[in-house]
Enzyme design. Structure first.
Site, PDB file in Angstrom:
ATOM      1  N   GLN A   1      19.237  53.602  -3.239  1.00 34.33           N
ATOM      2  CA  GLN A   1      20.607  53.706  -2.698  1.00 34.33           C
ATOM      3  C   GLN A   1      21.648  54.098  -3.748  1.00 34.33           C
ATOM      4  OE1 GLN A   1      22.340  52.309   0.739  1.00 34.33           O
ATOM      5  NE2 GLN A   1      23.429  53.967  -0.284  1.00 34.33           N
TER       6      GLN A   1
ATOM      7  N   HIS B   1      17.814  61.184   1.673  1.00 31.22           N
ATOM      8  CA  HIS B   1      19.221  61.264   2.094  1.00 31.22           C
ATOM      9  C   HIS B   1      19.820  62.440   1.326  1.00 31.22           C
ATOM     10  CE1 HIS B   1      18.647  57.273   3.702  1.00 31.22           C
ATOM     11  NE2 HIS B   1      19.892  57.216   4.134  1.00 31.22           N
TER      12      HIS B   1
ATOM     13  N   GLU C   1      24.828  63.971   2.214  1.00 25.39           N
ATOM     14  CA  GLU C   1      25.557  63.170   3.203  1.00 25.39           C
ATOM     15  C   GLU C   1      27.008  63.045   2.735  1.00 25.39           C
ATOM     16  OE1 GLU C   1      24.235  59.167   3.857  1.00 25.39           O
ATOM     17  OE2 GLU C   1      25.499  58.914   5.619  1.00 25.39           O
TER      18      GLU C   1
ATOM     19  N   TRP D   1      28.144  49.944   7.343  1.00 25.77           N
ATOM     20  CA  TRP D   1      28.517  51.337   7.584  1.00 25.77           C
ATOM     21  C   TRP D   1      28.936  51.619   9.025  1.00 25.77           C
ATOM     22  CZ3 TRP D   1      24.563  49.812   4.367  1.00 25.77           C
ATOM     23  CH2 TRP D   1      24.690  50.191   3.025  1.00 25.77           C
TER      24      TRP D   1
ATOM     25  N   ASP E   1      20.394  55.181  12.111  1.00 30.26           N
ATOM     26  CA  ASP E   1      20.870  54.911  10.760  1.00 30.26           C
ATOM     27  C   ASP E   1      21.271  53.449  10.577  1.00 30.26           C
ATOM     28  OD1 ASP E   1      21.230  55.752   8.140  1.00 30.26           O
ATOM     29  OD2 ASP E   1      23.264  56.490   8.460  1.00 30.26           O
TER      30      ASP E   1
END
Ligand code: FE2
Length: 412
Positions: free
Chosen positions: A152, A210, A213, A315, A309
């Site tokens: 992340q 990812h 984004e 988020w 997601d």
């Protein structure tokens, strides 16, 4: 005598009614009017019976954690990352498993029987990873779970993150993840993709990155993924998730990429509920939708699937576990309101998503696992129009969820 027979099933895209017999967890027969009987029979009354929904992109380590330590006020991706950075300091295995299991049950009730989850592996004790690997085994009789090792905070943002990612693969993660647009420099982002492909080759794992984004039209890491997939082969094992910057690229660049995509078969995974919510936050007006080019990628023959997601996390505060709800948002946000386009959005949460996950025994075929959802409507269009919850969900031959249709009595 079979274990279970579903009668008068309407399959998609075929329209003839068939019966489906199930024995020992597998689909035994698919034909019109099976004459034998079964321990249990369900009359599907000409309504749609579909292979299960496939969740191709979710973060189970953070589900159902909204508001702790505080809610996301700006609504941005980056505030979400910052809140999660605080929350993950207090993770325990039980905490992760309890929330993830609750989300998986929500999804199962909505006919989702295959799930790819990302898990943050920049937390130094890999607590969430171990929790989800253990959960993958605990739920395997009714849910197939794939775990992506997701750095992340970036692979190169801290010295230990690279080895944590590799350790996650050694412990059994199914796929290698990444976040090149969040690495400290463009060069680190490119280097991270090379590293991801190297690790995938070394440990024989899938790839799901990812990628881009962000609304920045100069975020161009998907081209690096495409290039690596062309050079190394095996693009079907590679997914590029989010790719929201693809919606901001100029057409000349976007269509150059579309051309390169004809030389590989990588998968794209969009998350329309989240992308339309998180992206475009720094725009005034006109305000971008912040979605990748779902329709154009699909029109160009690229395999596109859709994910949730997030479910009620730092988020995104909403989320129900319904992939039909995700398809409903895709129809709107990607302007795919033609009938064939609506069917395509249904495919993006079923067969296309199964392809993204490399599931080889998916679909209503003799010999495949008896994984099915019985919908209370006749076709995908009506499933999305009414955002139905399946009447029955059957996993490995067992009915694991039943939902009674709601009934409204109009009194005027
Ligand atoms: Fe994600």
């Amino acid at each position: 005598m079979y274990d279970l027979i579903l009668r008068n099933c309407r399959l998609y895209p075929e329209t003839k009614l068939v019966d489906i017999a199930i024995q020992a967890g597998k689909i035994a027969v698919v034909q019109a009017a099976i004459t034998e009987s079964a321990g249990r029979e369900i009359d599907c009354d000409g309504q749609l019976v579909t292979p299960p929904f496939v969740e191709s992109h979710i973060h189970l380590d953070s589900v159902l954690a909204a508001g702790k330590p505080h809610f996301n006020i700006s609504g941005t991706l980056f505030e979400g990352i910052q809140i999660w950075g605080e929350r993950k300091k207090s993770l325990t295995r039980e905490d992760v498993q309890q929330r993830a299991l609750a989300a998986l049950k929500l999804m199962a009730g909505n006919g989702v029987l295959y799930v790819r989850t990302h898990v943050d592996v920049t937390e130094p004790n890999l607590i969430a990873l171990d929790a989800l690997l253990e959960l993958r085994d605990q739920v395997k009789d009714w849910m197939t779970l794939q775990v992506v090792a997701f750095p992340q905070d970036g692979i190169y943002s801290r010295p230990e993150n690279d080895s944590l990612l590799e350790e996650a693969l050694k412990r059994g993660a199914d796929a290698v993840g990444g976040i090149p647009h969040y690495e400290l420099t463009r060069e680190d982002g490119v280097r991270s993709i090379h590293r991801i492909f190297d690790l995938a080759e070394q440990y024989d794992r899938l790839i799901d990155v990812h990628c881009d984004e962000v609304d920045d039209d100069q975020s161009r890491f998907v081209e690096v993924i495409i290039a690596e997939a062309i050079k190394r082969g095996g693009g079907g094992r590679v997914s590029a998730s989010h790719t929201t910057a693809f919606g901001s690229y100029n057409d000349a660049y976007a269509y150059k990429l579309m051309g390169f995509l004809k030389r590989t078969n990588i998968n794209f995974i969009a998350n329309p509920l989240i992308n339309i919510t998180l992206q475009g936050r720094m725009d005034t007006y006109p305000k971008r939708r912040g979605l990748t080019r779902i329709k154009e990628l699909w029109q160009n023959g690229v395999n596109v699937s859709l994910g949730q997601d997030d479910i009620h996390d730092p988020w995104y505060i909403f989320g129900t576990g319904s992939m039909i709800g995700v398809a409903h948002m895709a129809v709107h946000a990607a302007q795919m309101t033609g009938l064939k386009e609506i069917d395509a959005c249904f495919d993006m949460v079923t067969s296309h998503a199964a392809r993204s996950l490399n599931i080889s025994d998916y679909g209503i075929k003799v010999g495949n696992p008896a994984n099915l959802a019985v919908l209370g409507v006749v076709d995908p269009f009506n499933a999305i129009r009414y955002q139905v919850t399946p009447r029955y969900v059957i996993s490995q031959g067992k009915v694991i969820a039943e939902t009674q249709p709601t009934q409204t009595n109009i009194t005027v």
